[in-house]
Design a protein around this motif. Sequence first.
Motif, PDB file in Angstrom:
ATOM      1  N   GLN A 230       0.834  -1.207   0.000  1.00  8.16           N
ATOM      2  CA  GLN A 230       0.000   0.000   0.000  1.00  8.16           C
ATOM      3  C   GLN A 230       0.872   1.261   0.000  1.00  8.16           C
ATOM      4  O   GLN A 230       0.503   2.280  -0.586  1.00  8.16           O
TER       5      GLN A 230
ATOM      6  N   LEU B 107     -28.443   8.924   5.749  1.00  6.52           N
ATOM      7  CA  LEU B 107     -27.805   7.743   5.164  1.00  6.52           C
ATOM      8  C   LEU B 107     -27.365   6.765   6.248  1.00  6.52           C
ATOM      9  O   LEU B 107     -26.526   7.098   7.088  1.00  6.52           O
ATOM     10  N   GLY B 115     -16.782   0.708   9.286  1.00  2.00           N
ATOM     11  CA  GLY B 115     -16.566   2.062   8.776  1.00  2.00           C
ATOM     12  C   GLY B 115     -16.123   1.966   7.339  1.00  2.00           C
ATOM     13  O   GLY B 115     -16.943   1.814   6.426  1.00  2.00           O
ATOM     14  N   SER B 116     -14.801   1.974   7.145  1.00  8.17           N
ATOM     15  CA  SER B 116     -14.277   1.843   5.785  1.00  8.17           C
ATOM     16  C   SER B 116     -14.703   0.527   5.146  1.00  8.17           C
ATOM     17  O   SER B 116     -14.955   0.465   3.947  1.00  8.17           O
ATOM     18  N   TRP B 140     -22.855   7.437  13.225  1.00 12.78           N
ATOM     19  CA  TRP B 140     -22.432   8.626  12.452  1.00 12.78           C
ATOM     20  C   TRP B 140     -23.522   9.086  11.491  1.00 12.78           C
ATOM     21  O   TRP B 140     -23.237   9.754  10.509  1.00 12.78           O
ATOM     22  N   THR B 141     -24.775   8.673  11.766  1.00 12.35           N
ATOM     23  CA  THR B 141     -25.848   9.010  10.832  1.00 12.35           C
ATOM     24  C   THR B 141     -26.159  10.501  10.944  1.00 12.35           C
ATOM     25  O   THR B 141     -26.834  10.933  11.879  1.00 12.35           O
ATOM     26  N   SER B 142     -25.653  11.270   9.977  1.00 13.63           N
ATOM     27  CA  SER B 142     -25.838  12.720  10.024  1.00 13.63           C
ATOM     28  C   SER B 142     -27.317  13.054   9.854  1.00 13.63           C
ATOM     29  O   SER B 142     -27.975  12.516   8.963  1.00 13.63           O
ATOM     30  N   PHE B 195     -24.321  14.286  14.115  1.00 11.39           N
ATOM     31  CA  PHE B 195     -24.191  12.816  14.095  1.00 11.39           C
ATOM     32  C   PHE B 195     -25.205  12.170  15.025  1.00 11.39           C
ATOM     33  O   PHE B 195     -25.577  12.760  16.039  1.00 11.39           O
ATOM     34  N   LEU B 342     -12.530  12.195   5.577  1.00  9.25           N
ATOM     35  CA  LEU B 342     -13.084  10.999   6.233  1.00  9.25           C
ATOM     36  C   LEU B 342     -14.449  10.637   5.656  1.00  9.25           C
ATOM     37  O   LEU B 342     -14.677   9.517   5.208  1.00  9.25           O
ATOM     38  N   ARG B 343     -15.363  11.627   5.695  1.00  6.04           N
ATOM     39  CA  ARG B 343     -16.753  11.371   5.287  1.00  6.04           C
ATOM     40  C   ARG B 343     -16.836  10.958   3.814  1.00  6.04           C
ATOM     41  O   ARG B 343     -16.052  11.420   2.991  1.00  6.04           O
ATOM     42  N   GLY B 344     -17.797  10.078   3.549  1.00  6.65           N
ATOM     43  CA  GLY B 344     -18.007   9.667   2.157  1.00  6.65           C
ATOM     44  C   GLY B 344     -16.896   8.786   1.617  1.00  6.65           C
ATOM     45  O   GLY B 344     -16.751   8.633   0.406  1.00  6.65           O
ATOM     46  N   THR B 346     -12.848   7.445   3.242  1.00  6.80           N
ATOM     47  CA  THR B 346     -11.630   8.124   3.698  1.00  6.80           C
ATOM     48  C   THR B 346     -10.632   8.258   2.556  1.00  6.80           C
ATOM     49  O   THR B 346     -10.722   7.571   1.535  1.00  6.80           O
ATOM     50  N   GLU B 348      -7.699   7.161   2.446  1.00  2.92           N
ATOM     51  CA  GLU B 348      -7.014   5.888   2.187  1.00  2.92           C
ATOM     52  C   GLU B 348      -7.890   4.948   1.364  1.00  2.92           C
ATOM     53  O   GLU B 348      -7.400   4.247   0.470  1.00  2.92           O
TER      54      GLU B 348
END
Lengths: 349, 361
Positions: A230, B107, B115-116, B140-142, B195, B342-344, B346, B348
């Motif tokens: 990675q 959402l 998470g990811s 984390w449901t906004s 959140f 992070l949101r939507g 991350t 990475e």
Amino acid sequence: MSNELNILTDQLEGFFQDRVTHQTLMNAEANGASTELWEECEAMGVIHPSLPQSLGGAELGVASERIVLERAARAALPLPLAETMLAGWLLARSGYTPPSGPLSVAGLTRGANLELRDGRLFGIAPRTHWARGASAIVVVVGSQLVLTSSKAASITEGVNLAGEPCDDLTYDGATPSWSGAIDLDPTAMMARGAAMRASQMAGAMSRVMELSLGYVNQRVQFGQPIGRFQAVQHPLAVAASHAAAARMAAIAAYDQLERLVDDAESFVFCAAMAKARASEAAGITAATAHQVHGAIGVTAEYHLHPFTKRLQDWRGDYGSEAWWQQYIGERVLRRGADELWPSITELTA
Amino acid sequence: MREFLKNDPAMQRPRVNGWAVWDREFSKRLGARGWVGMNWPKMYGGGERTAFERLVVVEELLAAGAPASAHWIADRQAGPMLLRFGSEAQRAELLPKMAAGECGFCLGMSEPDSGSDLASVSTRATPVDGGWLLNGTKLWTSHAHRAEYMMLFCRSGHSGETEGRHSGVSQFVVDMRTPGLEIRPVYDQVGSHDFNEVTFTDAFVPETALVGEEGAGWRQVMSELALERSGAERFMSSFVLMREAVRALEGSTDPGALRLVGRLTSHLWTLRNMSLSIAGLLQAGASVDLEAALLKDLGAVLEQEIPEVVRLLVDSAPMRASEDALARLLGEAVLLAPTFSLRGGTREVLRNIISRGLGLR
Ligand SMILES: Cc1cc2nc3c(=O)[nH]c(=O)nc-3n(C[C@H](O)[C@H](O)[C@H](O)COP(=O)(O)OP(=O)(O)OC[C@H]3O[C@@H](n4cnc5c(N)ncnc54)[C@H](O)[C@@H]3O)c2cc1C
């Protein structure tokens, strides 16, 4: 894209891949431009792709110029294609049919200081690309174009970072073979060259990415292709996104080229953004490519340096990042905060 | 549109990240003017305008820093998802209210342990007579406490049935008033309540809540994420701060400052071109997962760079509340910036997607 352009794109890709080998490039570094290769390009009709046929062009539309430059740069074609196109376009704009053969443009580079006195040319034009082998040189003196032969200047030979001719010219009373006025200021002419360099950088970056991806998928360390790590993947992902941004920026600048007819400043602004954005991307892409290649990437025999050296050189051509960023910043502040977003939206296709 | 925004009462205070700020009345005013669901069919309350026209409206809201979240999710993804995968009854019932700005969506994807790795969700819809029983926890449901409906992504079917990571998952439209659905606030680092944690305890939803095909949720949610990742809000969240810095610099001739402004502007223009080109691809029905990941990654970097560059450009101290617009916007940007990557998805995760798109694995 028109069908003709599609065909041209495919032909070019094959032609350049075929004809520009590592050996071709090494020969060019040692001996300068190859006449044979130039004649083959002429036969392909790619020298003045966008000029009208009446002026010796192929009349394929402005996009064709960007595509030819991008494809040629994907092969690091060691010929003054961009310089010849720019010279031809400038001459055509002032109503003169470009002479045949490789051309160069002088007077748009940093430190140029030229004047016409009683119709004769005096002064210096540093870092003029491919000057020594040019069949003619278009010298920009303010809003005057002057056509001279390369013999008319005394030439101090130099090379750019990629080993291509890049000469300092001194004129001491040369008599032009032609001169005429052009309805553009030197900044707009530079911007025209900047859009070309942005397209060339996009092409070279696409090749650099391919080379890097190919290499990391094949080079094995710690028992696996290094492309599985990675820590190797993510910098390549970042470089790919910059390369994509650069290509988008070059395309977007060409989309605004028509504005040169009656709103040159807007085109200059777009070309400035394209050149600044592509230059930044070029630095990141070149550095990442070298990092993932390890030591082999900086060797003479490995086919990466022709591209990364050109990228690093082109960043400084036709306006460096510092130059264009400052130009953009000046315009943004002059127009004011509330015009920032409108000036972005009005200049996208 | 620019005229309307200049005079609307909600625009007294432009905000960094305005599109995540909830203002139902503002969304209704937009809905009344036909600026929500603009490119949906007229029979569902839409305006049958082009995707490009919608994009222009979206950008103007972002450029103004307008509080647009009460209709944002509905307009950007829940509506298009219902148009693409939903039933006729779902469309007829929900889309007109959404287009009026009266019906907001949240959402339900992330969970405490997912998470990811979205495919690892464990919230489950178990089939029962006439519908489904929901059990599990979303996190984390906004805006869960403000929205009328949730677009829920969860496992479906009986537990223990053999299932792969990407199969046996489905999407549901869940009424937030459903008995057995409980909402608990999660306060963020500035003390705001956006959140939530949403728990489902034998919460019954009717058969008609299923969106699209049972078990095909992975494919659906991937196309939903392309919509979620490719919009102008992925590079414009800090735009209002950049504009304020330009205001503070007007008249400056400092080359260093000019260059920093020039550089950011070149990024902004390029990203705008990229987002338009993705919109064109989406319109043509192309898959844009890779392009959307590229745009969101570059965009979040710009959004996070803006406050850093502004600190170099203007001698100002960030404040959470201040009469000085620049100090306040800088304060907002600094505190919100960590969320941009992070949101939507991350940074990475996006780079993993790009790497795969490049043929690395
Ligand atoms: C402001 C905001 C609003 C949100 N709103 C919603 C919402 O409305 N609905 C909803 O469902 N979710 C929402 N989320 C949740 C968001 O989708 C998650 O935060 C995100 O997917 C990351 O999950 P996580 O927070 O659990 O972090 P984790 O997945 O635990 O990640 C932690 C760190 O590990 C890294 N990491 C994880 N996996 C890998 C990997 N394979 N390779 C490299 N690094 C990795 C991540 O990149 C990150 O840096 C919101 C988040 C924020 C910040």
